[in-house]
Scaffold this motif. Sequence first.
Motif, PDB file in Angstrom:
ATOM      1  N   LEU A  89     -49.873 -20.344 -25.072  1.00  0.00           N
ATOM      2  CA  LEU A  89     -49.276 -21.254 -26.050  1.00  0.00           C
ATOM      3  C   LEU A  89     -50.241 -21.663 -27.158  1.00  0.00           C
ATOM      4  O   LEU A  89     -49.847 -21.689 -28.327  1.00  0.00           O
ATOM      5  CB  LEU A  89     -48.714 -22.482 -25.326  1.00  0.00           C
ATOM      6  CG  LEU A  89     -47.472 -22.207 -24.460  1.00  0.00           C
ATOM      7  CD1 LEU A  89     -47.035 -23.465 -23.730  1.00  0.00           C
ATOM      8  CD2 LEU A  89     -46.335 -21.667 -25.314  1.00  0.00           C
ATOM      9  N   PRO A  90     -51.509 -22.007 -26.867  1.00  0.00           N
ATOM     10  CA  PRO A  90     -52.416 -22.295 -27.991  1.00  0.00           C
ATOM     11  C   PRO A  90     -52.605 -21.113 -28.943  1.00  0.00           C
ATOM     12  O   PRO A  90     -52.710 -21.305 -30.156  1.00  0.00           O
ATOM     13  CB  PRO A  90     -53.733 -22.662 -27.288  1.00  0.00           C
ATOM     14  CG  PRO A  90     -53.332 -23.145 -25.951  1.00  0.00           C
ATOM     15  CD  PRO A  90     -52.146 -22.315 -25.574  1.00  0.00           C
ATOM     16  N   PHE A  91     -52.645 -19.899 -28.393  1.00  0.00           N
ATOM     17  CA  PHE A  91     -52.809 -18.728 -29.254  1.00  0.00           C
ATOM     18  C   PHE A  91     -51.613 -18.560 -30.180  1.00  0.00           C
ATOM     19  O   PHE A  91     -51.757 -18.419 -31.401  1.00  0.00           O
ATOM     20  CB  PHE A  91     -53.004 -17.475 -28.400  1.00  0.00           C
ATOM     21  CG  PHE A  91     -53.068 -16.200 -29.192  1.00  0.00           C
ATOM     22  CD1 PHE A  91     -54.253 -15.803 -29.802  1.00  0.00           C
ATOM     23  CD2 PHE A  91     -51.946 -15.408 -29.358  1.00  0.00           C
ATOM     24  CE1 PHE A  91     -54.304 -14.637 -30.555  1.00  0.00           C
ATOM     25  CE2 PHE A  91     -51.984 -14.243 -30.099  1.00  0.00           C
ATOM     26  CZ  PHE A  91     -53.176 -13.853 -30.695  1.00  0.00           C
ATOM     27  N   PHE A  92     -50.407 -18.583 -29.620  1.00  0.00           N
ATOM     28  CA  PHE A  92     -49.215 -18.386 -30.438  1.00  0.00           C
ATOM     29  C   PHE A  92     -48.917 -19.583 -31.322  1.00  0.00           C
ATOM     30  O   PHE A  92     -48.229 -19.458 -32.338  1.00  0.00           O
ATOM     31  CB  PHE A  92     -48.012 -18.067 -29.550  1.00  0.00           C
ATOM     32  CG  PHE A  92     -48.063 -16.687 -28.964  1.00  0.00           C
ATOM     33  CD1 PHE A  92     -47.907 -15.572 -29.762  1.00  0.00           C
ATOM     34  CD2 PHE A  92     -48.280 -16.506 -27.610  1.00  0.00           C
ATOM     35  CE1 PHE A  92     -47.974 -14.291 -29.224  1.00  0.00           C
ATOM     36  CE2 PHE A  92     -48.343 -15.238 -27.063  1.00  0.00           C
ATOM     37  CZ  PHE A  92     -48.189 -14.126 -27.874  1.00  0.00           C
ATOM     38  N   GLN A  93     -49.419 -20.739 -30.948  1.00  0.00           N
ATOM     39  CA  GLN A  93     -49.242 -21.921 -31.780  1.00  0.00           C
ATOM     40  C   GLN A  93     -49.931 -21.741 -33.130  1.00  0.00           C
ATOM     41  O   GLN A  93     -49.336 -21.963 -34.185  1.00  0.00           O
ATOM     42  CB  GLN A  93     -49.798 -23.148 -31.064  1.00  0.00           C
ATOM     43  CG  GLN A  93     -49.788 -24.418 -31.894  1.00  0.00           C
ATOM     44  CD  GLN A  93     -50.493 -25.548 -31.186  1.00  0.00           C
ATOM     45  OE1 GLN A  93     -50.725 -25.492 -29.976  1.00  0.00           O
ATOM     46  NE2 GLN A  93     -50.844 -26.588 -31.921  1.00  0.00           N
ATOM     47  N   VAL A  94     -51.190 -21.334 -33.113  1.00  0.00           N
ATOM     48  CA  VAL A  94     -51.914 -21.106 -34.359  1.00  0.00           C
ATOM     49  C   VAL A  94     -51.405 -19.845 -35.044  1.00  0.00           C
ATOM     50  O   VAL A  94     -51.330 -19.777 -36.275  1.00  0.00           O
ATOM     51  CB  VAL A  94     -53.430 -21.019 -34.089  1.00  0.00           C
ATOM     52  CG1 VAL A  94     -54.204 -20.788 -35.376  1.00  0.00           C
ATOM     53  CG2 VAL A  94     -53.922 -22.288 -33.407  1.00  0.00           C
ATOM     54  N   TYR A  95     -51.025 -18.832 -34.246  1.00  0.00           N
ATOM     55  CA  TYR A  95     -50.515 -17.581 -34.818  1.00  0.00           C
ATOM     56  C   TYR A  95     -49.269 -17.836 -35.660  1.00  0.00           C
ATOM     57  O   TYR A  95     -49.130 -17.297 -36.771  1.00  0.00           O
ATOM     58  CB  TYR A  95     -50.211 -16.595 -33.695  1.00  0.00           C
ATOM     59  CG  TYR A  95     -49.655 -15.267 -34.175  1.00  0.00           C
ATOM     60  CD1 TYR A  95     -50.508 -14.212 -34.474  1.00  0.00           C
ATOM     61  CD2 TYR A  95     -48.285 -15.074 -34.318  1.00  0.00           C
ATOM     62  CE1 TYR A  95     -50.009 -13.002 -34.920  1.00  0.00           C
ATOM     63  CE2 TYR A  95     -47.772 -13.871 -34.760  1.00  0.00           C
ATOM     64  CZ  TYR A  95     -48.634 -12.833 -35.056  1.00  0.00           C
ATOM     65  OH  TYR A  95     -48.133 -11.634 -35.502  1.00  0.00           O
ATOM     66  N   SER A  96     -48.348 -18.651 -35.141  1.00  0.00           N
ATOM     67  CA  SER A  96     -47.119 -18.918 -35.885  1.00  0.00           C
ATOM     68  C   SER A  96     -47.361 -19.757 -37.125  1.00  0.00           C
ATOM     69  O   SER A  96     -46.568 -19.724 -38.071  1.00  0.00           O
ATOM     70  CB  SER A  96     -46.114 -19.633 -34.978  1.00  0.00           C
ATOM     71  OG  SER A  96     -46.609 -20.906 -34.586  1.00  0.00           O
ATOM     72  N   ASP A  97     -48.448 -20.520 -37.139  1.00  0.00           N
ATOM     73  CA  ASP A  97     -48.736 -21.400 -38.263  1.00  0.00           C
ATOM     74  C   ASP A  97     -49.659 -20.755 -39.294  1.00  0.00           C
ATOM     75  O   ASP A  97     -49.806 -21.259 -40.398  1.00  0.00           O
ATOM     76  CB  ASP A  97     -49.372 -22.693 -37.734  1.00  0.00           C
ATOM     77  CG  ASP A  97     -49.465 -23.758 -38.797  1.00  0.00           C
ATOM     78  OD1 ASP A  97     -48.452 -24.009 -39.478  1.00  0.00           O
ATOM     79  OD2 ASP A  97     -50.555 -24.350 -38.959  1.00  0.00           O
TER      80      ASP A  97
END
Length: 494
Positions: free
Chosen positions: A58-66
């Motif tokens: 989740l932290p990885f995809f959180q920054v990835y999506s932003d």
Amino acid sequence: MRHDNSFCGNPTSQLRQSTAAADVSVPASSRMQLDSLLLYSSSALPLLFLQVLTWVALPFFQVYSDAGDFTVGGKCLTSLKENGLLYGLAGAAGAVGLIIILMVEKTLRLTDLPALGMALSNTFALSVGIILMGYGLVELPRELWKSDPNHLLKWCAHRAGRYAEEVIKTTNELESVVTIIVANDKQMPRRDPLRPYMQIISKAADDDSPVKPSAVVAAGYDMDSMGADDLEYNYDKAGLAALRRRLAAAIHEFKGAHAQYEDVIRQALDHEAVLKCRQLGVYEPPGLQATDSGFVATVKHIWWKYRCLVQPVAAKVFAVFLVFMTGCVIWSEATIFTGENPDLSPFSKLIKGAVGSVSAVQFLVLVPLAYICWCTYFALFRINAFNYNKLIPRTTTGAALMQNGSLMSRFAAPTCWNLLHMIHMDGQVTDAHGQTTTTVFTQNMGTMGVLPVLGQHLNTYLPLLLVVHCALIYFNMWERLAGACVGNKFKFSK
């Protein structure tokens, strides 16, 4: 001459008997081992999955999506950099704390470090979880008790003014970002190597932004009103990625503010219609069309009468039930230190009284667990940390969803751990046959006994602060104290 049947019997029958005995004994033991393995795995795998979600996925995809980068690799690199910086700072702070702990507790060994890390992690989550749960324990019954249409209409009027200011603020921000894009697009030469990236940003502004670049050009943009940094995004690829990221954030904030404003106006009109029907005594549902059939019209009439007459009373009755549940939870938390001698937890007494029935035990465990989870996540979704994790219907950003998903995963296991303390099953428990055993959850999570201050004192006496915390929430003192310490950065929205 007599023959010993044990030696001279039919060899085939003896072989058959021994094989049957083996078939009975071996599968029984194997089945027990298999059941134990399945029970352990069914508890260990979800916990492992939660840890992977919380700290990696989740932290990885959180920054990835932003991220505003133009390629998948660029977004991945940005996510790794930002998460690496965060985990690097957290690791440095953890290393300093570990050195201090090793200096104080000289009996710790290297083999105790995994258990120590889990204990410290659970301590943090348990402390924050109690704060969140305390807010929900007070606010959930209070909001239900105050859910009459007259009070809700006044609250909608208050929120409408606040959201109107947000609409103006986000509109100005989006207009400024679109103006920057138009200015940079006009200044950048056609053969500039960064021109393709600028075209991607311009296309995104033209397709996704409610404020169109053509409207900004037609209205005329004031270059003198922009800051010096606003016109330097075209210096490199990273600058254009930051501009694209700012555009996406401005669009989401604009849509979110407008969605919240429209939603609160719709709620205000709905509450006003309910009050008007109750005053006149005529319960004609709004929006009823002449083309509605008899069944549809009947259902709408019944639902509208429920909204006007039954729902306010039902909400107050349910609020009284939640007050009872809140009292039981607070009492159980405050009496954890007594242990089982005497056992003062009502949930513990009910569960242990129903040990003979598996379904009854599961139901009695589910009820308090569901309520404390409801209270904890109710507060979690209400708190706004720099408006970064705000959940807005139909306009929530991917980063906010990932952030809330990560926090949900983070507090899931400690919330269950807290329930085990409430019902005094955090250590050795006695089953229906009088045998003492350890719960599978405790086997996976550990007992936090690697540090005595955590395992013996913190888990026992920290819940006592829940009583003080709930009192502060009830008398509206929490936001005053939090505002004096950290301002409005971390605030519960209502």
